[in-house]
Design a protein around this motif. Structure first.
Motif, short mmCIF file in Angstrom:
data_model
loop_
_atom_site.label_atom_id
_atom_site.label_comp_id
_atom_site.label_asym_id
_atom_site.label_seq_id
_atom_site.Cartn_x
_atom_site.Cartn_y
_atom_site.Cartn_z
N UNK A 1 0.83 -1.20 0.00
CA UNK A 1 0.00 0.00 0.00
C UNK A 1 0.87 1.26 0.00
N UNK A 2 1.92 1.23 0.81
CA UNK A 2 2.80 2.39 0.89
C UNK A 2 3.52 2.60 -0.44
N UNK A 3 3.98 1.50 -1.04
CA UNK A 3 4.69 1.61 -2.32
C UNK A 3 3.77 2.15 -3.41
N UNK A 4 2.53 1.71 -3.40
CA UNK A 4 1.56 2.19 -4.39
C UNK A 4 1.32 3.69 -4.25
N UNK A 5 1.16 4.15 -3.03
CA UNK A 5 0.94 5.58 -2.80
C UNK A 5 2.18 6.40 -3.15
N UNK A 6 3.36 5.85 -2.88
CA UNK A 6 4.59 6.56 -3.23
C UNK A 6 4.75 6.68 -4.75
N UNK A 7 4.44 5.60 -5.46
CA UNK A 7 4.51 5.64 -6.92
C UNK A 7 3.50 6.63 -7.47
N UNK A 8 2.27 6.62 -6.93
CA UNK A 8 1.24 7.57 -7.35
C UNK A 8 1.68 9.01 -7.09
N UNK A 9 2.34 9.23 -5.96
CA UNK A 9 2.81 10.57 -5.62
C UNK A 9 3.88 11.05 -6.60
N UNK A 10 4.79 10.18 -6.97
CA UNK A 10 5.84 10.57 -7.92
C UNK A 10 5.26 10.84 -9.30
N UNK A 11 4.36 9.96 -9.75
CA UNK A 11 3.77 10.13 -11.08
C UNK A 11 2.94 11.41 -11.15
N UNK A 12 2.12 11.66 -10.12
CA UNK A 12 1.30 12.88 -10.14
C UNK A 12 2.15 14.14 -9.99
N UNK A 13 3.25 14.05 -9.26
CA UNK A 13 4.14 15.20 -9.14
C UNK A 13 4.74 15.56 -10.49
N UNK A 14 5.19 14.56 -11.23
CA UNK A 14 5.76 14.81 -12.56
C UNK A 14 4.70 15.33 -13.52
N UNK A 15 3.51 14.74 -13.50
CA UNK A 15 2.44 15.19 -14.39
C UNK A 15 2.00 16.62 -14.07
N UNK A 16 1.94 16.94 -12.77
CA UNK A 16 1.51 18.28 -12.40
C UNK A 16 2.56 19.31 -12.81
N UNK A 17 3.82 18.99 -12.63
CA UNK A 17 4.87 19.92 -13.06
C UNK A 17 4.85 20.13 -14.56
N UNK A 18 4.66 19.05 -15.30
CA UNK A 18 4.60 19.15 -16.76
C UNK A 18 3.39 19.94 -17.22
N UNK A 19 2.23 19.68 -16.62
CA UNK A 19 1.02 20.38 -17.05
C UNK A 19 1.08 21.86 -16.68
N UNK A 20 1.73 22.21 -15.59
CA UNK A 20 1.87 23.63 -15.24
C UNK A 20 2.81 24.33 -16.21
N UNK A 21 3.88 23.64 -16.59
CA UNK A 21 4.81 24.24 -17.54
C UNK A 21 4.22 24.39 -18.94
#
Length: 78
Positions: free
Chosen positions: A1-21
């Motif tokens: 569960x922790x690994x899944x949430x950590x992976x989701x956090x990394x993916x959403x962080x990258x997507x959010x940075x890209x979409x803002x740029x």
């Protein structure tokens, strides 16, 4: 569960940075320094901007949910 949430956090962080740029600059700030202030035919339409806004908001909500979920799992060891 922790690994899944950590992976989701990394993916959403990258997507959010890209979409803002990808957003079009609205003022004469830093975006005009890097060529964002120039008008071109490739700037996109309002439909693209609205869809990009929606993608950014959805990604931000998922990012926030991942942070809260990870905090709950780590603090309460569910």
């Amino acid at each position: 569960m922790i690994l899944t949430l950590q992976i989701l956090l990394v993916i959403t962080s990258l997507l959010m940075g890209l979409s803002i740029l990808l957003h079009k600059g609205k003022g004469g700030g830093l975006s005009s320094l890097f060529g964002g202030g120039m008008q071109s035919s490739l700037s996109g339409s309002t439909v693209v901007e609205k869809n990009l806004d929606r993608l950014t908001i959805i990604t931000a909500v998922l990012w926030l949910a991942a942070i809260i979920g990870l905090n709950l799992v780590l603090n309460y060891d569910l």
